[in-house]
Each structure stands twice: as structure tokens, then as C-alpha cells.
Design a protein around this motif. Structure first.
Motif, PDB file in Angstrom:
ATOM      1  N   THR A  32       0.830  -1.206   0.000  1.00 46.93           N
ATOM      2  CA  THR A  32       0.000   0.000   0.000  1.00 46.93           C
ATOM      3  C   THR A  32       0.861   1.252   0.000  1.00 46.93           C
ATOM      4  O   THR A  32       1.892   1.297   0.676  1.00 46.93           O
ATOM      5  CB  THR A  32      -0.887   0.033   1.266  1.00 46.93           C
ATOM      6  N   VAL A  33       0.429   2.273  -0.736  1.00 42.38           N
ATOM      7  CA  VAL A  33       0.980   3.625  -0.610  1.00 42.38           C
ATOM      8  C   VAL A  33      -0.154   4.561  -0.225  1.00 42.38           C
ATOM      9  O   VAL A  33      -1.176   4.632  -0.920  1.00 42.38           O
ATOM     10  CB  VAL A  33       1.617   4.137  -1.915  1.00 42.38           C
ATOM     11  N   VAL A  34       0.020   5.263   0.885  1.00 41.92           N
ATOM     12  CA  VAL A  34      -0.929   6.296   1.294  1.00 41.92           C
ATOM     13  C   VAL A  34      -0.331   7.657   0.945  1.00 41.92           C
ATOM     14  O   VAL A  34       0.806   7.957   1.325  1.00 41.92           O
ATOM     15  CB  VAL A  34      -1.217   6.240   2.807  1.00 41.92           C
ATOM     16  N   THR A  35      -1.070   8.457   0.205  1.00 42.23           N
ATOM     17  CA  THR A  35      -0.653   9.825  -0.108  1.00 42.23           C
ATOM     18  C   THR A  35      -1.423  10.765   0.807  1.00 42.23           C
ATOM     19  O   THR A  35      -2.654  10.823   0.752  1.00 42.23           O
ATOM     20  CB  THR A  35      -0.921  10.157  -1.587  1.00 42.23           C
ATOM     21  N   THR A  36      -0.690  11.501   1.640  1.00 36.74           N
ATOM     22  CA  THR A  36      -1.355  12.334   2.647  1.00 36.74           C
ATOM     23  C   THR A  36      -2.086  13.514   2.037  1.00 36.74           C
ATOM     24  O   THR A  36      -3.092  13.967   2.587  1.00 36.74           O
ATOM     25  CB  THR A  36      -0.353  12.857   3.684  1.00 36.74           C
ATOM     26  N   HIS A  37      -1.581  14.013   0.897  1.00 38.80           N
ATOM     27  CA  HIS A  37      -2.274  15.115   0.216  1.00 38.80           C
ATOM     28  C   HIS A  37      -1.696  15.284  -1.177  1.00 38.80           C
ATOM     29  O   HIS A  37      -0.721  14.646  -1.544  1.00 38.80           O
ATOM     30  CB  HIS A  37      -2.202  16.415   1.025  1.00 38.80           C
ATOM     31  N   ARG A  38      -2.281  16.168  -1.942  1.00 38.14           N
ATOM     32  CA  ARG A  38      -2.069  16.221  -3.380  1.00 38.14           C
ATOM     33  C   ARG A  38      -0.862  17.034  -3.824  1.00 38.14           C
ATOM     34  O   ARG A  38      -0.543  17.052  -5.024  1.00 38.14           O
ATOM     35  CB  ARG A  38      -3.322  16.801  -4.038  1.00 38.14           C
ATOM     36  N   HIS A  39      -0.182  17.720  -2.953  1.00 38.67           N
ATOM     37  CA  HIS A  39       0.898  18.599  -3.386  1.00 38.67           C
ATOM     38  C   HIS A  39       2.027  17.821  -4.064  1.00 38.67           C
ATOM     39  O   HIS A  39       2.405  16.726  -3.645  1.00 38.67           O
ATOM     40  CB  HIS A  39       1.434  19.406  -2.202  1.00 38.67           C
ATOM     41  N   GLY A  40       2.601  18.438  -5.092  1.00 38.16           N
ATOM     42  CA  GLY A  40       3.542  17.753  -5.961  1.00 38.16           C
ATOM     43  C   GLY A  40       4.775  17.216  -5.273  1.00 38.16           C
ATOM     44  O   GLY A  40       5.324  16.189  -5.695  1.00 38.16           O
ATOM     45  N   ASP A  41       5.235  17.872  -4.216  1.00 39.47           N
ATOM     46  CA  ASP A  41       6.454  17.404  -3.562  1.00 39.47           C
ATOM     47  C   ASP A  41       6.234  16.110  -2.780  1.00 39.47           C
ATOM     48  O   ASP A  41       7.212  15.489  -2.342  1.00 39.47           O
ATOM     49  CB  ASP A  41       7.039  18.489  -2.647  1.00 39.47           C
ATOM     50  N   HIS A  42       4.991  15.681  -2.633  1.00 41.31           N
ATOM     51  CA  HIS A  42       4.700  14.448  -1.903  1.00 41.31           C
ATOM     52  C   HIS A  42       4.407  13.262  -2.823  1.00 41.31           C
ATOM     53  O   HIS A  42       4.154  12.167  -2.330  1.00 41.31           O
ATOM     54  CB  HIS A  42       3.522  14.661  -0.942  1.00 41.31           C
ATOM     55  N   VAL A  43       4.467  13.491  -4.124  1.00 41.58           N
ATOM     56  CA  VAL A  43       4.063  12.415  -5.058  1.00 41.58           C
ATOM     57  C   VAL A  43       5.049  12.192  -6.197  1.00 41.58           C
ATOM     58  O   VAL A  43       4.746  11.468  -7.151  1.00 41.58           O
ATOM     59  CB  VAL A  43       2.666  12.707  -5.653  1.00 41.58           C
ATOM     60  N   GLN A  44       6.245  12.752  -6.131  1.00 44.53           N
ATOM     61  CA  GLN A  44       7.142  12.720  -7.283  1.00 44.53           C
ATOM     62  C   GLN A  44       7.637  11.315  -7.631  1.00 44.53           C
ATOM     63  O   GLN A  44       8.014  11.048  -8.771  1.00 44.53           O
ATOM     64  CB  GLN A  44       8.328  13.655  -7.040  1.00 44.53           C
ATOM     65  N   ALA A  45       7.639  10.408  -6.650  1.00 39.94           N
ATOM     66  CA  ALA A  45       8.067   9.029  -6.921  1.00 39.94           C
ATOM     67  C   ALA A  45       6.889   8.067  -6.989  1.00 39.94           C
ATOM     68  O   ALA A  45       7.090   6.861  -7.154  1.00 39.94           O
ATOM     69  CB  ALA A  45       9.058   8.564  -5.844  1.00 39.94           C
ATOM     70  N   LEU A  46       5.690   8.579  -6.900  1.00 34.44           N
ATOM     71  CA  LEU A  46       4.529   7.708  -6.762  1.00 34.44           C
ATOM     72  C   LEU A  46       4.316   6.822  -7.990  1.00 34.44           C
ATOM     73  O   LEU A  46       4.073   5.611  -7.859  1.00 34.44           O
ATOM     74  CB  LEU A  46       3.274   8.539  -6.482  1.00 34.44           C
TER      75      LEU A  46
END
Length: 222
Positions: free
Chosen positions: A73-87
Motif C-alpha cells: 500500500t501507498v498512502v498519499t497524505t495530500h495532493r501537493h507535488g512534492d509528496h508524489v514525485q516518486a509515486l
């Protein structure tokens, strides 16, 4: 009470991860660049199943951390780009399911397979995490609460709560008021001072350290 002897949560980009061993759960914290994001790998002690909170960046760093055990599982805490660059790359490499709040999910670069709302549960092996929806930094920000019932809960707050104050609400007074209201009602009121806070950037803190400053934060407006 067992909060993991030796763990500090002080990590730096390019440096080693810090590991907290709890009776049922291992928490590994690593910092990735270029914005000093924290990523947290949670592993169930009983089953070995793993969950990642925020695939922020540095795919190679995260995949090495995950290792051969795999990632459920991957949980993304919010949508901002710096939190998803490796997603995108982490999901492609692991086949992990993806979790986010529906209000932020449309702007996250991987489809959310398991949308969650306030009070929902997310499982990693035999461990249960509770979703806490906090509105203000973004509409769909979520925190994850692990409470093993020993008086020392563990809360992963994304960018909603840091040492020294709430997350950035970008000068929006209404968003600031909403975030403070959610933090007070859903975090500070029900949880004890021993609650350990794992934020999306920087060092960890506890609710006990931050609680005396709530009125100060309200007064300053950020």
C-alpha cells in the motif's frame, strides 16, 4: 509504554533512515530531496506486510528501503507535488494499492484504488491505522493514527502539523481557521500529550510539546 528506544526521527537528505521498533509495527523514516520530505515505511511485525506513507521522491531510495519484501500500500497524505514525485514509479515497481482522500485524489498522478474518509481504517498486515481528515492545507489532507493502546499513540500528519505550528494555509484565513479547528477537535482534544507526531517535513514532535502553543498559533494566524 514502548515508543522505540533510540529513535529520534532526526534524518537528513542523503543520510541514513531512522528506525523505530514497536511491538507490532516497525516505523522507518527517511528524508528525500529536494524539499526535505519525510517518507515513512511501516512494516507489520507479524506478517511482514509493508505500507509507505508518501512516495515523495527518490524512487531508488524508497525501493531500496522497501527491499525484497514488497509493498502492499501507498498512502498519499495530500495532493501537493512534492509528496508524489516518486509515486508513479513506486506503484509501477511494486503493484501497491493507492490510498488518498477523494477531495485530493483527482490531482494525484496515480489513480486512487482505495479512497478513504474520516474515521476509515487502513490495514497493514495485522496493524490498523485510523484515517483523520484534516481540512485546510488542502481539502483532502489526511493523517494516519496508530494507537496500540499503551498511552503513546503515533500520528503521521503529512503537512497539517509540524513542530511549531499547523501546516501552511497560504494566507487563507478561512482555511487556517478550518485547519486549526480540525487539529483541536480531532487531534489535540482526544489524544494524549504522549502522542508522537511524524510530519511530512523535518523533525518529529509530540502533542505535549505543541499543546501549550495553540492559543499563540490562533493569535498569529498561521
Amino acid at each position: 509504554m514502548n515508543i522505540g528506544a533510540g529513535y529520534t526521527g532526526d534524518v537528513t537528505v542523503g543520510g541514513p533512515a531512522d528506525v523505530r521498533e514497536l511491538p507490532d509495527l516497525t516505523i522507518t523514516k527517511v528524508a528525500v530531496g529536494p524539499f526535505d520530505n519525510n517518507c515513512y515505511l511501516l512494516r507489520c511485525a507479524a506478517t511482514g506486510e509493508q505500507l509507505l506513507i508518501d512516495a515523495a521522491n527518490e524512487t531508488g531510495t524508497l525501493l531500496r528501503l522497501i527491499g525484497d519484501t514488497g509493498l502492499s500500500t501507498v498512502v498519499t497524505t495530500h495532493r501537493h507535488g512534492d509528496h508524489v514525485q516518486a509515486l508513479v514509479d513506486v506503484v509501477a515497481a511494486t503493484g501497491a494499492r493507492t490510498i488518498a482522500h477523494p477531495l485530493d485524489a483527482p490531482e494525484i498522478p496515480v489513480p486512487t484504488t482505495d479512497p478513504v474518509s474520516d474515521g476509515d481504517e487502513v490495514r497493514v498486515g495485522e496493524v490498523t491505522l485510523r484515517v483523520v481528515h484534516l481540512v485546510g492545507h488542502t481539502p483532502g489532507s489526511v493523517a494516519l493514527l496508530y494507537d496500540q493502546g499503551d498511552g503513546a499513540p503515533h500520528l503521521f500528519t503529512g503537512d497539517c502539523l509540524f513542530p511549531g505550528g499547523p501546516g501552511n494555509t497560504f494566507g487563507d484565513a478561512k482555511a487556517f481557521s478550518t485547519l486549526m479547528g480540525d487539529l483541536e477537535a480531532k487531534i489535540f482534544r482526544p489524544l494524549p500529550d504522549t502522542t508522537w507526531i511524524y510530519p511530512g517535513h523535518g523533525k518529529d514532535t509530540t502533542l505535549g510539546v505543541e499543546r501549550p502553543h495553540l492559543a499563540e498559533w490562533r493569535a498569529r494566524g498561521w
